[in-house]
Design a protein around this motif. Structure first.
Motif, PDB file in Angstrom:
ATOM      1  N   HIS A 171       0.843  -1.177   0.000  1.00  0.00           N
ATOM      2  CA  HIS A 171       0.000   0.000   0.000  1.00  0.00           C
ATOM      3  C   HIS A 171       0.882   1.232   0.000  1.00  0.00           C
ATOM      4  N   SER A 172       0.275   2.359  -0.319  1.00  0.00           N
ATOM      5  CA  SER A 172       1.047   3.587  -0.375  1.00  0.00           C
ATOM      6  C   SER A 172       0.721   4.520   0.784  1.00  0.00           C
ATOM      7  N   THR A 173       0.066   3.965   1.820  1.00  0.00           N
ATOM      8  CA  THR A 173      -0.197   4.780   2.997  1.00  0.00           C
ATOM      9  C   THR A 173       1.044   4.801   3.861  1.00  0.00           C
ATOM     10  N   SER A 213      -2.471  -0.083   9.147  1.00  0.00           N
ATOM     11  CA  SER A 213      -2.122   0.577   7.888  1.00  0.00           C
ATOM     12  C   SER A 213      -3.281   0.663   6.897  1.00  0.00           C
ATOM     13  N   GLY A 214      -4.357  -0.044   7.189  1.00  0.00           N
ATOM     14  CA  GLY A 214      -5.487  -0.136   6.265  1.00  0.00           C
ATOM     15  C   GLY A 214      -5.485  -1.435   5.477  1.00  0.00           C
ATOM     16  N   SER A 259      -8.744  13.141   6.992  1.00  0.00           N
ATOM     17  CA  SER A 259      -8.841  13.448   5.561  1.00  0.00           C
ATOM     18  C   SER A 259      -7.553  13.096   4.817  1.00  0.00           C
ATOM     19  N   ASP A 260      -6.423  13.079   5.518  1.00  0.00           N
ATOM     20  CA  ASP A 260      -5.154  12.714   4.894  1.00  0.00           C
ATOM     21  C   ASP A 260      -4.932  11.206   4.871  1.00  0.00           C
ATOM     22  N   GLN A 261      -5.653  10.482   5.702  1.00  0.00           N
ATOM     23  CA  GLN A 261      -5.416   9.054   5.860  1.00  0.00           C
ATOM     24  C   GLN A 261      -6.392   8.165   5.102  1.00  0.00           C
ATOM     25  N   ALA A 262      -7.672   8.500   5.158  1.00  0.00           N
ATOM     26  CA  ALA A 262      -8.709   7.622   4.617  1.00  0.00           C
ATOM     27  C   ALA A 262      -8.597   7.496   3.109  1.00  0.00           C
ATOM     28  N   ARG A 263      -8.741   6.275   2.648  1.00  0.00           N
ATOM     29  CA  ARG A 263      -8.705   5.979   1.213  1.00  0.00           C
ATOM     30  C   ARG A 263     -10.062   5.458   0.789  1.00  0.00           C
ATOM     31  N   GLN A 264     -10.712   6.142  -0.131  1.00  0.00           N
ATOM     32  CA  GLN A 264     -12.017   5.719  -0.614  1.00  0.00           C
ATOM     33  C   GLN A 264     -11.862   4.526  -1.541  1.00  0.00           C
ATOM     34  N   VAL A 265     -12.593   3.460  -1.245  1.00  0.00           N
ATOM     35  CA  VAL A 265     -12.570   2.244  -2.060  1.00  0.00           C
ATOM     36  C   VAL A 265     -13.787   2.229  -2.980  1.00  0.00           C
ATOM     37  N   THR A 266     -14.943   2.510  -2.412  1.00  0.00           N
ATOM     38  CA  THR A 266     -16.188   2.639  -3.180  1.00  0.00           C
ATOM     39  C   THR A 266     -16.895   3.890  -2.669  1.00  0.00           C
ATOM     40  N   ASP A 267     -18.031   4.208  -3.236  1.00  0.00           N
ATOM     41  CA  ASP A 267     -18.772   5.393  -2.795  1.00  0.00           C
ATOM     42  C   ASP A 267     -19.130   5.337  -1.312  1.00  0.00           C
ATOM     43  N   GLY A 295      -4.942   2.644  -3.502  1.00  0.00           N
ATOM     44  CA  GLY A 295      -3.543   2.613  -3.103  1.00  0.00           C
ATOM     45  C   GLY A 295      -3.072   1.301  -2.514  1.00  0.00           C
ATOM     46  N   TYR A 296      -3.834   0.237  -2.702  1.00  0.00           N
ATOM     47  CA  TYR A 296      -3.474  -1.075  -2.149  1.00  0.00           C
ATOM     48  C   TYR A 296      -3.327  -2.091  -3.278  1.00  0.00           C
ATOM     49  N   ASP A 297      -2.192  -2.729  -3.345  1.00  0.00           N
ATOM     50  CA  ASP A 297      -1.932  -3.764  -4.348  1.00  0.00           C
ATOM     51  C   ASP A 297      -2.242  -5.115  -3.726  1.00  0.00           C
TER      52      ASP A 297
END
Length: 180
Positions: free
Chosen positions: A21-23, A133-134, A36-44, A163-165
């Motif tokens: 991941h890129s977090t 890390s998410g 707001s700097d951390q959360a990564r939206q995956v779906t709506d 941001g997650y492989d």
């Protein structure tokens, strides 16, 4: 039984830790970035985040989050807020809360059942899932989505966009999706 074999095989092959991941790496509660700097939206309606702070709960509620899922075991790192602390703040903010801790043993069918139950019991709002890390949160969501029949390529693409492989999880996702 098939899922347990897949997960054990994936764990033994190192696939459960193969997600990149890129977090930022784990940070202490006192050094956290704003939500707001951390959360990564995956779906709506679904986002993942590294460890959140108590203050982040109110920020999440203000962003329309109606369910917070904590995939982190208590005591994993010094200074991390406890599940009870985050749950109390979530309750005060009117946000549903589920603690579904995932440790080094990986994801089990019970984790997926708890995830599905939490999501089904939540309002139609947004869900925020977090761990160190998410990564565990995106894996649980991905496995649950595969088990529900979402196409594996779509699951992997959603994770990648956040941001997650998780491409290394394709065999487990395919098995959960009904593949051989």
């Amino acid at each position: 039984m098939k899922f347990q074999t897949v997960v054990f095989t994936a764990f033994a092959a190192g696939l459960l830790t193969a997600c990149t991941h890129s977090t930022p790496s784990a940070v202490s509660a006192s050094q956290e970035s704003p939500l707001s700097d951390q959360a990564r939206q995956v779906t709506d309606d679904f986002s993942v985040s590294p460890q959140i702070s108590i203050a982040d709960v109110k920020a999440a509620a203000a962003r329309g989050v109606t369910l917070i899922i904590n995939n982190r075991p208590d005591g994993e790192m010094i200074g991390q807020p406890t599940s009870a602390e985050i749950e109390a703040e979530a309750t005060a903010a009117g946000v549903a809360y589920a603690h579904i801790p995932i440790d080094q043993r990986g994801v089990s069918p019970d984790h997926l059942d708890a995830f599905d139950k939490a999501r089904a019991g939540a309002d139609d709002g947004k869900t925020l899932a977090f761990c160190r890390s998410g990564t565990r949160s995106i894996i649980v969501r991905s496995y649950a989505a595969a088990r529900a029949g979402q196409p594996v390529a779509e699951i992997i693409a959603e994770a990648e966009a956040a941001g997650y492989d998780i491409a290394g999880h394709a065999p487990a996702l395919e098995a959960l999706n009904g593949g051989d």
